[in-house]
Design an enzyme around this catalytic site. Sequence first.
Site, short mmCIF file in Angstrom:
data_model
loop_
_atom_site.label_atom_id
_atom_site.label_comp_id
_atom_site.label_asym_id
_atom_site.label_seq_id
_atom_site.Cartn_x
_atom_site.Cartn_y
_atom_site.Cartn_z
N GLU A 1 87.86 -20.20 76.83
CA GLU A 1 87.25 -20.72 78.06
C GLU A 1 87.14 -19.59 79.07
O GLU A 1 87.82 -19.54 80.08
CB GLU A 1 88.09 -21.87 78.62
N ASP B 1 85.51 -33.77 80.88
CA ASP B 1 86.53 -32.79 81.23
C ASP B 1 87.26 -33.24 82.50
O ASP B 1 87.64 -34.40 82.62
CB ASP B 1 85.93 -31.40 81.37
#
Length: 424
Positions: free
Chosen positions: A228, A325
């Site tokens: 990420e 998310d």
Amino acid sequence: MTAPALLDNARLPRWLLPSDWPLRDGVPVLARIALEAGRVQSVRPASDGTAPSPQGWDLAGTLVLPGFVDAHTHLDKAFTLPRMTQVQPGLLGAIDAMLADRVHWSAGDVRERASRGLQWAWECGTTHVRTHVDWWEPDATPMAWPVMAELAQEWAGRVRLEQVSLIKLPLFEEAAQALRLARQVKATGPHALLGGFVHSTNWSKNALRNLLVAAHACDLDVDLHVDEELNPAAVGLQTTARILREIGFDGRVVCGHICALAAQPEAQAFATLDAVARAPITVVSLPATNLLLQDAVTGRTPRLRGITLVKEARDRGIPLLFASDNVQDPFCRLGSFDPVEALGTAALVAQLDEPFDNWSQALCRGDWLRRGPATAAPTLVGVKADLVLFTHADRHGWPSRSATRVVLRDGCVTHGDATPFHSR
């Protein structure tokens, strides 16, 4: 409200229809969906000459999708933003803010916030939620972990709730400890998965191997935060694919984020995706959070998008989902646990063509989270009549004007106004 026996003139997405479904001007004809005992009995072209049912609804072209899977959320962190003063930009700044906020956490606090998120998910039409739970200490089960297990039981039959142990990679450096952590997760129940945070700041190939080997030994599926970041040197995803092949992993591994692919030279990124396509890996893209966290510097407009290579992944047959998310926490100040919002963001930032017909399956394919081969030809027939009807949207502009909807559970309305369908 009485459940309809028939949903007539429904607009279903192309991916949910058989290959021989009739077309008109290149567009699939409308469908007639027959319901019985809370399940879909049949799906046929609405133009097949069958007389309308007095117990049916005429949808007049209303868009219809199966219930959603929100494959990557953080219910333990949701709605914490209002009690924070200042959050430094970027992923690591958000992590620091979240760690500071943990002093406010109690089982009751986590339960209230997570329950609110599940209620929002239920109302928007989601049937399956997967949440990651921060797990920072090797010898202490997180406070939120048993809370999520309790909520999974409470919501059973309405929303399937799965929980993933979001464990920082260094805690897997020792094989014995990795196995002990995996056994703790396994003891939680079949809705629990082993997870980890894989990032260049904590990178260890040995720890990643131990994580995957321990999951394999305990017959656990895995869900990872991987790469990420926009660091082209990040190798978490390609290493995961290689280790899975080496150990003969026979479960399902989900890799979320994988933003680094977008920063790598194409030859490198494509080679990694080719390896992923040969592994039991599902990719989850989190467009809203990654837009906010990647290339984030105070006082500077970001230049980079942060989204992973979703088109290239799908072209290789890699199962790919979009998900919410974070919601209203330091990682993402926006959100409502409606995965349609995630697809709306992705449609713009990734320039997706025909989101309803081509990409809406990235919100609906719960089979892509299960081990084994994906369903070759998905169908509504025989499954629970958990459906979402978008009353104000059309196939060209969707997911614009998608907030107004009617949600059916077992064929009965649980949310929204279905009155207009009765008067036609």
